[in-house]
Design an enzyme around this catalytic site. Structure first.
Site: not given
Ligand code: CTP
Length: 402
Positions: A212-214, A280
């Site tokens: 995943g990402n932030h 994102a």
């Protein structure tokens, strides 16, 4: 959320039997999220008490310029009241008060406030059927309408006189609906459909782990809310995010993976006027998702990754009349790279974030953007809250599509 949420409503109550309904009207405005102040004529107090209206509106009721018998009388400032309001509603509007409004007569606080108000004014006549039909009343309605005031027509039914015909004040809920619809109808994105992708995506490795990402989803959610406030019907395709968006004009499609985001996006993309890809999306995902939790048997673990579908690029390929906006997060040759992305993905505009700018990007409440258009025009903005940035982005979009 109603378009009346947060709006300041000044309700003018005049002396007609329908004044008893003004109590319900105050409640309906409060329920829609508005703040209400009431200004009433002296005679209206014979039909509904100021105590009822002040209790329901949670504000003092204004009826005279000064309070009688009060030696320390304070002046009720009609100019301030008129300027305070986002909208003024005269309901019920008697033949007497409406004709005074039309002629500019100013012999009570309500009329002085009406003359001072710069906001939109709505009036809901309430009178007997023959009074309503009289050419003089027709003249009054026409004059007020020519001032830009908006008439909420009376309905037909049994009147206080026992006669049946047109003259009943519209029902409180219908007045609120009428005003809400009228406000919406004047919003720049009314009748438009907007799609926003937002948040991160989670690409499963096994049943308990993911890539995943932030991304918090904040920028995309602010864009969705901004579009809704501008009158659009919005589809928000939201990856895993802690943010809860509750708004009657926004349909939230909760998704987890890029594949789900792709499917949800294309389920609505054909019918939208504007699409903004603020998500994102993970660029790669595991080639295979393990059915069972991966055990730590070896010293190292290699996960084979494959490219995810580029949702924005697919929207660019299928683009018909949609105004398509992408985001680009760059670290070097920012404008050049963003423009390349714009051309490659067949976009109409791209919102550039530079990681070099403090306060821009993931996990912040602020953002600093440059809005780049297809014709090569470049519009840099200062560091702002994401809510303000969303508004700047829509100002640009509206200037292009309307
Ligand atoms: N995007 C998308 N689907 C993907 C990847 C990106 O819809 N699978 C969208 C993002 O929402 C954003 C834009 O594409 O609006 C730019 O994404 P970015 O990751 O910055 O660019 P890429 O095209 O992936 O190129 P690179 O990572 O090489 O800079």
């Amino acid at each position: 959320m109603s378009v009346l949420d947060g709006k300041k409503v000044l309700l003018g109550v005049t002396a007609g039997i329908a004044a008893y309904k003004s109590a319900m009207l105050v409640r309906a405005f409060i329920k829609a999220g508005a703040t209400v102040q009431v200004v009433m004529t002296e005679k209206a107090k014979e039909f509904v008490t100021p105590l009822t209206l002040s209790t329901l509106s949670r504000n003092p009721v204004h009826s005279s310029f000064t309070i009688e018998g009060d030696d320390n009388a304070t002046w009720t400032n009609h100019v301030e009241l008129g300027l305070w309001a986002d909208l003024m509603v005269i309901a019920p509007g008697t033949a007497n008060t409406l004709s005074k409004m039309a002629s500019g007569t100013c012999d009570n606080l309500l009329l002085a406030t009406y003359l001072s108000a710069k906001c939109p004014v709505y009036f809901a006549p309430a009178m007997d059927l023959d009074m309503y039909k009289h050419p003089s009343s027709k003249n009054t309605f026409d004059t007020l309408t020519s001032f830009g005031n908006v008439m909420i027509p009376a309905t037909s039914g049994e009147l206080a006189s026992g006669l049946v015909g047109q003259g009943r004040m519209a029902e409180p809920d219908d007045i609120v609906t009428f005003i809400s619809d009228h406000i919406k109808g004047r919003l720049p994105l009314y009748g438009k459909r907007v799609l926003v992708t937002a948040g991160p995506t989670y690409e499963a490795i096994d049943p308990v782990r993911f890539i995943g990402n932030h991304s918090s989803g904040k920028m995309g959610c602010e864009l969705a809310l901004c579009a809704a406030n501008l009158g659009a019907q919005v589809d928000l395709i939201l990856g895993p995010s802690a943010i809860k968006v509750v708004n009657s004009s926004i349909t939230v499609h909760n998704v987890t993976s890029g594949e789900e985001m792709y499917d949800a996006t294309h389920s609505v993309y054909n019918s939208v006027d504007v699409a903004i890809a603020a998500a994102a999306v993970a660029d790669y995902k595991p080639a295979q998702v393990a059915d069972e939790k991966i055990k730590k048997n070896d010293d190292s673990l290699a996960i084979n990754l494959v490219k995810t579908k580029d949702i924005l690029a697919s929207m660019g390929e299928l683009k018909k009349n949609q105004f398509l906006v992408g985001f680009a997060l760059e670290t070097q040759n920012e404008e050049e790279n963003a423009l390349k992305k714009l051309v490659k993905k067949n976009l109409d505009a791209i919102v550039l974030n530079s990681l070099k700018d403090k306060g821009a990007g993931f996990k912040t409440k602020t953002n600093k953007i440059t809005f780049i258009e297809k014709d090569g025009s470049i519009h840099p903005y200062d560091l702002k809250t994401k809510k303000e940035v969303a508004s700047d982005i829509f100002d640009r979009i509206i200037a292009k599509i309307l």
